[in-house]
Design a protein around this motif. Structure first.
Motif, PDB file in Angstrom:
ATOM      1  N   LEU A 189      -0.347  -2.102 -11.607  1.00  0.00           N
ATOM      2  CA  LEU A 189      -0.629  -1.830 -10.200  1.00  0.00           C
ATOM      3  C   LEU A 189       0.339  -2.688  -9.380  1.00  0.00           C
ATOM      4  O   LEU A 189       0.372  -3.911  -9.557  1.00  0.00           O
ATOM      5  N   THR A 190       1.141  -2.039  -8.539  1.00  0.00           N
ATOM      6  CA  THR A 190       2.099  -2.808  -7.737  1.00  0.00           C
ATOM      7  C   THR A 190       1.398  -3.356  -6.496  1.00  0.00           C
ATOM      8  O   THR A 190       0.740  -2.620  -5.769  1.00  0.00           O
ATOM      9  N   VAL A 191       1.550  -4.650  -6.297  1.00  0.00           N
ATOM     10  CA  VAL A 191       1.013  -5.318  -5.106  1.00  0.00           C
ATOM     11  C   VAL A 191       2.219  -5.619  -4.224  1.00  0.00           C
ATOM     12  O   VAL A 191       3.125  -6.343  -4.629  1.00  0.00           O
ATOM     13  N   HIS A 192       2.250  -5.006  -3.036  1.00  0.00           N
ATOM     14  CA  HIS A 192       3.467  -5.128  -2.225  1.00  0.00           C
ATOM     15  C   HIS A 192       3.129  -5.113  -0.740  1.00  0.00           C
ATOM     16  O   HIS A 192       2.290  -4.343  -0.298  1.00  0.00           O
ATOM     17  N   ALA A 193       3.799  -5.973   0.013  1.00  0.00           N
ATOM     18  CA  ALA A 193       3.708  -5.918   1.481  1.00  0.00           C
ATOM     19  C   ALA A 193       5.062  -6.304   2.054  1.00  0.00           C
ATOM     20  O   ALA A 193       5.770  -7.161   1.495  1.00  0.00           O
ATOM     21  N   ASP A 194       5.432  -5.638   3.153  1.00  0.00           N
ATOM     22  CA  ASP A 194       6.672  -5.987   3.850  1.00  0.00           C
ATOM     23  C   ASP A 194       6.543  -5.577   5.312  1.00  0.00           C
ATOM     24  O   ASP A 194       5.446  -5.271   5.791  1.00  0.00           O
ATOM     25  N   ALA A 195       7.672  -5.542   6.017  1.00  0.00           N
ATOM     26  CA  ALA A 195       7.645  -5.275   7.458  1.00  0.00           C
ATOM     27  C   ALA A 195       7.149  -3.862   7.781  1.00  0.00           C
ATOM     28  O   ALA A 195       6.764  -3.591   8.925  1.00  0.00           O
ATOM     29  N   ASN A 196       7.145  -2.966   6.785  1.00  0.00           N
ATOM     30  CA  ASN A 196       6.658  -1.595   7.017  1.00  0.00           C
ATOM     31  C   ASN A 196       5.188  -1.411   6.671  1.00  0.00           C
ATOM     32  O   ASN A 196       4.647  -0.324   6.871  1.00  0.00           O
ATOM     33  N   SER A 197       4.564  -2.423   6.132  1.00  0.00           N
ATOM     34  CA  SER A 197       3.178  -2.253   5.663  1.00  0.00           C
ATOM     35  C   SER A 197       2.222  -2.109   6.839  1.00  0.00           C
ATOM     36  O   SER A 197       2.337  -2.816   7.843  1.00  0.00           O
ATOM     37  N   LYS A 198       1.265  -1.192   6.677  1.00  0.00           N
ATOM     38  CA  LYS A 198       0.221  -0.985   7.698  1.00  0.00           C
ATOM     39  C   LYS A 198      -1.072  -1.669   7.270  1.00  0.00           C
ATOM     40  O   LYS A 198      -1.967  -1.882   8.064  1.00  0.00           O
ATOM     41  N   ARG A 199      -1.196  -1.943   5.984  1.00  0.00           N
ATOM     42  CA  ARG A 199      -2.378  -2.589   5.443  1.00  0.00           C
ATOM     43  C   ARG A 199      -1.992  -3.186   4.094  1.00  0.00           C
ATOM     44  O   ARG A 199      -0.913  -2.867   3.571  1.00  0.00           O
ATOM     45  N   ILE A 200      -2.842  -4.037   3.569  1.00  0.00           N
ATOM     46  CA  ILE A 200      -2.644  -4.476   2.182  1.00  0.00           C
ATOM     47  C   ILE A 200      -3.957  -4.293   1.441  1.00  0.00           C
ATOM     48  O   ILE A 200      -5.021  -4.206   2.060  1.00  0.00           O
ATOM     49  N   ASP A 201      -3.877  -4.276   0.116  1.00  0.00           N
ATOM     50  CA  ASP A 201      -5.107  -4.158  -0.670  1.00  0.00           C
ATOM     51  C   ASP A 201      -5.791  -5.516  -0.773  1.00  0.00           C
ATOM     52  O   ASP A 201      -5.136  -6.554  -0.783  1.00  0.00           O
ATOM     53  N   GLY A 202      -7.100  -5.482  -0.843  1.00  0.00           N
ATOM     54  CA  GLY A 202      -7.859  -6.698  -1.150  1.00  0.00           C
ATOM     55  C   GLY A 202      -7.962  -7.679  -0.014  1.00  0.00           C
ATOM     56  O   GLY A 202      -8.114  -8.879  -0.248  1.00  0.00           O
ATOM     57  N   GLU A 203      -7.918  -7.169   1.235  1.00  0.00           N
ATOM     58  CA  GLU A 203      -7.933  -8.089   2.382  1.00  0.00           C
ATOM     59  C   GLU A 203      -9.338  -8.551   2.764  1.00  0.00           C
ATOM     60  O   GLU A 203      -9.498  -9.294   3.716  1.00  0.00           O
TER      61      GLU A 203
END
Ligand code: SIN
Length: 273
Positions: A85-99
């Motif tokens: 499972l890829t966990v990824h966030a950057d300047a384009n992210s609208k949400r992240i998993d597990g917040e």
């Protein structure tokens, strides 16, 4: 437990330890594995620094704890490795998993025993993960409250987390005891979380809502938590049966990237005594 093969340095009173002296990319001897298992049972979540693992090596390490689980809803982004499972966030992210606080995929009839997250890119500051001991949450209640909770079950529904995002591949819903007995340690742990739990089966809606809010407040006390500050090439391995976790997204627009594998578990049970 006295460790002779690995170094174990606790980072908080109720859970969390950094493990030294192990290269997770290589096959591990039985006596080392025995100590890693003991360190996980004793500390609930364990951390490793300065690891270099390919997806295949991460999966080999995980398989020593059980069969791997392929996430039913997440897109598969690592070719040839559906279990990653890829966990990824950057300047384009609208949400992240597990917040928000949760245990992984508690909506499954047999939720995972644990997850192993390996981050290769971290923001310059922030992006910590918080962990809370669900043993300590249960232990903090009065004997009367414990007795009451032990007679209850709750529904967990994947729709709350995954609904609409990944089509109709998931949304399992399962009923689990509110208090579960850990299959290795025999200790009791609270097993409801704000991402997946919808209601307590035996109560009226308003009673269920009030009780869940109370339980979440108790489980989110800093006294029963530890906080992991990631560096690139760190690994966190948490026991999903007695730990909840929450990822902090306080680093936008920076990048944070890594791979998680999830290990199959058993159907949670409550055993009296
Ligand atoms: C998760 O598995 O819930 C994500 C944890 C994290 O990104 O720190």
């Amino acid at each position: 437990m006295t460790y002779t093969k690995i170094a174990v340095n606790k980072i908080a009173p109720h859970l969390g330890a950094e493990i030294g002296g192990v290269d997770l990319s290589r096959p591990l001897a039985d006596d080392v594995m025995l100590e890693i298992r003991a360190a996980l049972a004793e500390n609930l979540v364990i951390f490793f620094r300065d690891q270099s693992m390919t997806p295949a090596e991460q999966k080999d390490f995980g398989r020593q704890f059980g069969e791997l689980f392929t996430h039913p809803a997440a897109p598969q982004l690592v070719p040839g490795h559906p279990e990653i499972l890829t966990v990824h966030a950057d300047a384009n992210s609208k949400r992240i998993d597990g917040e928000n606080w949760h245990s992984d995929i508690s909506c499954d009839i047999a939720p995972p025993m644990g997850s192993i997250l390996y981050l290769t890119e971290v923001p310059p500051i922030g992006g910590d993960t918080l962990f809370a001991s669900m043993y300590a949450a249960y232990d903090s209640f009065s004997p009367e409250m414990q007795r009451f909770l032990c007679g209850l079950t709750a529904m967990h529904d994947g729709e709350r987390q995954h609904g609409g995002r990944f089509g109709s591949k998931t949304n399992a819903a399962s009923e689990h005891p509110v208090v579960v007995t850990h299959p290795v340690t025999g200790r009791k742990a609270l097993f409801v979380n704000p991402i997946f739990t919808t209601h307590i089966v035996q109560l009226k809606a308003e009673e269920s809502n009030a009780l869940l809010q109370f339980l979440y407040l108790q489980t989110q006390r800093p006294q029963i938590q530890c906080r992991f500050q990631w560096r690139a090439k760190s690994v966190a391995f948490w026991d999903n049966r007695c730990v909840q976790h929450m990822a902090l997204w306080d680093y936008f627009p920076h990048r944070r990237h890594g791979h998680r594998i999830t290990i199959r578990g058993e159907r949670p049970v409550y055993l009296a005594a």
